[in-house]
Design a protein around this motif. Structure first.
Motif, PDB file in Angstrom:
ATOM      1  N   ILE A 164      24.446   5.196  -8.755  1.00  0.00           N
ATOM      2  CA  ILE A 164      23.502   4.217  -8.195  1.00  0.00           C
ATOM      3  C   ILE A 164      23.974   2.823  -8.591  1.00  0.00           C
ATOM      4  O   ILE A 164      23.801   2.392  -9.731  1.00  0.00           O
ATOM      5  CB  ILE A 164      22.067   4.474  -8.705  1.00  0.00           C
ATOM      6  CG1 ILE A 164      21.634   5.893  -8.352  1.00  0.00           C
ATOM      7  CG2 ILE A 164      21.101   3.462  -8.114  1.00  0.00           C
ATOM      8  CD1 ILE A 164      20.281   6.282  -8.920  1.00  0.00           C
ATOM      9  N   GLY A 165      24.613   2.134  -7.638  1.00  0.00           N
ATOM     10  CA  GLY A 165      25.055   0.762  -7.864  1.00  0.00           C
ATOM     11  C   GLY A 165      23.916  -0.217  -7.623  1.00  0.00           C
ATOM     12  O   GLY A 165      22.766   0.170  -7.390  1.00  0.00           O
ATOM     13  N   LEU A 166      24.235  -1.521  -7.635  1.00  0.00           N
ATOM     14  CA  LEU A 166      23.205  -2.554  -7.482  1.00  0.00           C
ATOM     15  C   LEU A 166      22.508  -2.451  -6.132  1.00  0.00           C
ATOM     16  O   LEU A 166      21.278  -2.548  -6.043  1.00  0.00           O
ATOM     17  CB  LEU A 166      23.831  -3.943  -7.653  1.00  0.00           C
ATOM     18  CG  LEU A 166      22.868  -5.136  -7.531  1.00  0.00           C
ATOM     19  CD1 LEU A 166      21.757  -5.039  -8.566  1.00  0.00           C
ATOM     20  CD2 LEU A 166      23.626  -6.455  -7.679  1.00  0.00           C
ATOM     21  N   GLY A 186       4.801  -7.132 -14.218  1.00  0.00           N
ATOM     22  CA  GLY A 186       4.946  -5.750 -14.664  1.00  0.00           C
ATOM     23  C   GLY A 186       6.389  -5.293 -14.666  1.00  0.00           C
ATOM     24  O   GLY A 186       6.848  -4.628 -15.603  1.00  0.00           O
ATOM     25  N   SER A 187       7.138  -5.671 -13.620  1.00  0.00           N
ATOM     26  CA  SER A 187       8.538  -5.236 -13.520  1.00  0.00           C
ATOM     27  C   SER A 187       9.411  -5.881 -14.589  1.00  0.00           C
ATOM     28  O   SER A 187      10.379  -5.266 -15.057  1.00  0.00           O
ATOM     29  CB  SER A 187       9.092  -5.544 -12.122  1.00  0.00           C
ATOM     30  OG  SER A 187       9.063  -6.929 -11.862  1.00  0.00           O
ATOM     31  N   ALA A 234      18.443  -5.692 -10.160  1.00  0.00           N
ATOM     32  CA  ALA A 234      17.771  -5.072  -9.006  1.00  0.00           C
ATOM     33  C   ALA A 234      16.305  -5.493  -8.940  1.00  0.00           C
ATOM     34  O   ALA A 234      15.768  -5.750  -7.856  1.00  0.00           O
ATOM     35  CB  ALA A 234      17.895  -3.553  -9.092  1.00  0.00           C
ATOM     36  N   ILE A 235      15.655  -5.564 -10.105  1.00  0.00           N
ATOM     37  CA  ILE A 235      14.247  -5.983 -10.157  1.00  0.00           C
ATOM     38  C   ILE A 235      14.106  -7.443  -9.721  1.00  0.00           C
ATOM     39  O   ILE A 235      13.242  -7.782  -8.910  1.00  0.00           O
ATOM     40  CB  ILE A 235      13.683  -5.771 -11.574  1.00  0.00           C
ATOM     41  CG1 ILE A 235      13.510  -4.267 -11.847  1.00  0.00           C
ATOM     42  CG2 ILE A 235      12.361  -6.500 -11.761  1.00  0.00           C
ATOM     43  CD1 ILE A 235      13.220  -3.917 -13.293  1.00  0.00           C
ATOM     44  N   ILE A 263      16.278   1.567  -3.772  1.00  0.00           N
ATOM     45  CA  ILE A 263      15.278   2.471  -4.360  1.00  0.00           C
ATOM     46  C   ILE A 263      13.969   1.721  -4.596  1.00  0.00           C
ATOM     47  O   ILE A 263      12.878   2.213  -4.264  1.00  0.00           O
ATOM     48  CB  ILE A 263      15.805   3.086  -5.667  1.00  0.00           C
ATOM     49  CG1 ILE A 263      16.868   4.156  -5.347  1.00  0.00           C
ATOM     50  CG2 ILE A 263      14.671   3.712  -6.488  1.00  0.00           C
ATOM     51  CD1 ILE A 263      17.606   4.676  -6.550  1.00  0.00           C
ATOM     52  N   ILE A 264      14.046   0.508  -5.161  1.00  0.00           N
ATOM     53  CA  ILE A 264      12.828  -0.272  -5.420  1.00  0.00           C
ATOM     54  C   ILE A 264      12.153  -0.670  -4.110  1.00  0.00           C
ATOM     55  O   ILE A 264      10.962  -0.410  -3.895  1.00  0.00           O
ATOM     56  CB  ILE A 264      13.145  -1.528  -6.263  1.00  0.00           C
ATOM     57  CG1 ILE A 264      13.677  -1.136  -7.643  1.00  0.00           C
ATOM     58  CG2 ILE A 264      11.893  -2.390  -6.419  1.00  0.00           C
ATOM     59  CD1 ILE A 264      14.134  -2.307  -8.478  1.00  0.00           C
TER      60      ILE A 264
END
Length: 498
Positions: free
Chosen positions: A25-27, A74-75, A253-254, A33-34
């Motif tokens: 799972i890369g960037l 939260g993230s 990613a976040i 996914i998010i």
């Protein structure tokens, strides 16, 4: 020199041949996914609930923006926890590490028993309803047909996830791009409408005309509706061990995904109001479909297909992440050890995936799922708060723990204040639903003490478990993964210094 090069090659080959969860799972896939888990059917359907409780167009847009901001707080907390405790399993792994086995098991119990199977069932039913709706224009699709298509969808995506992590992440990438393009279409059409002067509902003098007197309770319920649409922001933390360079790519990613989703959600709602009056939006059960019928003419079929594609990607994302939760729980000894095993060649957690698939199909067959969703939504938000409270507790309990990311204390405190207000108003407005949610969670207490805490069980019980595990290994061709300690060194090394 040749000896050194040969040694490096041997190390690389042994690492690639190791039977373990592969870091694939890369960037880009991490962002997918998010985004893919946040953007499900919610943004196409739920703006009605936000507007209904907010009472005005202007306040509803503020709620959408602030909802993204709370999600970002939260993230950020989860980013710190994710790189400090670099284990797959998300909330469950962090709470188990911080508060111990019982609290972690209660989160795991409610998630595996009800939360994820029910959510998957609802998303799968939404998918099948939108796929079948064009064939049944004058009525609802048949009950059995929707269940059958939903089951086929679950089985197909389970097979994909069992076959290859790469296939699963590629599906997630493609369908995330697809759902973003659908939202971009809505936004572009809305902006064209605004350029043509169709923005009466967005004028400040009109946007803040309240259909009802605003109250703290109603605003809290509006935030709750928006929060449901943003749920899924923590799902990358469930697959931390499969992320390439998680200490870099998890926070990146976040930082990319949450602002992007907030912008897209806000602009989509502005687009809705450019073509629909608040009364029309409140009267619609599927806002995006009504939007398409009004503005896209002969191309209005694009909207139901977009919702179907969006939910298909959402099912894949939920299967991918919820199976890793089962895997993490089994590895800690809170679930049967068979669920902690992965396929010998594909390196995928097949037993955990099969459990998630079976539980979802069972929920589909039981009947009404939306009532269950109301019960478990409370548990979901309870777990967010407990996890972020754990961050503060960990700061105090183990101040010398290596933290590659360390957020300001104001971030978790601000989130917990919002969370407490939201939870209190949920308890006040729906005490029965929240009470049943707590009962579902607390049924795990006797299960924990009998199944996990009690070590001196009769030998026949252990023999039965060993036999079932052996048969499961043979059928699924799975083994225990070989651990790669390189990612957990900072955590373990710090234990000696604390």
């Amino acid at each position: 020199m040749e000896g050194k090069e040969k040694k490096k090659k041997d190390n690389k080959s042994s690492k690639s041949d190791r039977v373990t969860l592969k870091k694939e799972i890369g960037l880009l896939s991490a962002c997918a996914i998010i985004i893919g888990n946040i953007i499900g059917s919610g943004i196409f359907i739920s703006p009605k609930g936000v507007l209904e409780h907010a009472g005005s167009v202007g306040l509803s847009l503020i709620v959408w923006v602030c909802g993204g901001g709370i999600c970002a707080l939260g993230s950020l907390c989860y980013a710190e926890l994710g790189v400090t405790i670099p284990k797959s399993g998300g909330d469950y792994s962090y709470v188990t590490e911080i508060f111990g086995g019982l609290v972690g098991f209660l989160l795991l119990w409610s998630a595996v028993l009800i939360m994820y199977p029910t959510t998957l069932a609802v998303i799968a039913l939404t998918f099948s309803n939108y796929v079948l709706q064009p064939a049944f224009e004058d009525c609802l699709p048949p009950y059995m047909a929707t269940r059958l298509l939903a089951t086929i969808c679950i089985l197909f995506l389970t097979w994909v996830n069992c076959s290859s992590v790469r296939w699963a992440t590629r599906i997630q990438d493609v369908f995330t791009v697809g759902k973003l393009l659908a939202l971009v279409l809505i936004i572009v059409v809305g902006l064209v409408q605004i350029c043509r002067g169709h923005y009466d509902a967005l004028r400040p003098s009109v946007a803040f005309e309240f259909s009802q007197d605003p109250s703290v309770g109603q605003i809290a319920l509006a935030f709750l509706q928006a929060s449901f649409a943003y749920s899924g922001w923590n799902f990358l933390n469930y697959v931390t061990e499969e992320v390439v360079e998680p200490r870099k790519n998890l926070p990146r990613a976040i930082y990319i995904s949450i602002p992007l989703v907030t912008l897209v959600y806000t602009m989509t709602n502005i687009a809705y109001f450019s073509s629909m009056t608040p009364e029309e939006l409140l009267a619609s059960n599927a806002v995006a479909v009504t939007f398409g019928e009004k503005l896209l003419g002969m191309f209005s079929w694009v909207m139901p297909i977009s919702v179907a594609l969006s939910t298909f990607g959402g099912i894949n994302g939920y299967l991918f992440t919820s199976s890793r939760l089962c895997f993490s729980g089994a590895r800690e000894g809170h679930l049967p050890y068979l669920l902690a095993m992965i396929h010998l060649k594909n390196c995928t957690p097949i037993p955990a995936l099969l459990v998630c698939c079976t539980a979802t199909i069972f929920i589909l067959c039981v009947g009404e799922t939306h009532n269950l969703i109301n019960y478990v939504s409370f548990i979901n938000y309870l777990s967010y708060g407990v996890t972020i409270a754990g961050l503060l507790y960990l700061r105090k309990k183990r101040p010398n723990l290596v933290r590659p990311i360390k957020v300001s204390l104001l971030v978790p405190i601000a989130y917990l204040i919002f969370w407490a207000v939201l939870l209190c108003f949920s308890l006040y407005s729906e005490p029965v639903v929240c009470g049943l949610g707590m009962v579902i969670m607390l049924t795990g207490v006797p299960v924990y003490f009998v199944g996990v805490h009690w070590k001196d069980k009769p030998k026949c019980v252990y023999r039965l478990v060993e036999r079932v595990t052996y048969v499961g290994q043979k059928v699924c061709n799975v083994v225990f993964p070989q651990e790669d300690l390189s990612e957990t060194e900072p955590l373990t090394s710090s234990k000696a210094t604390d």
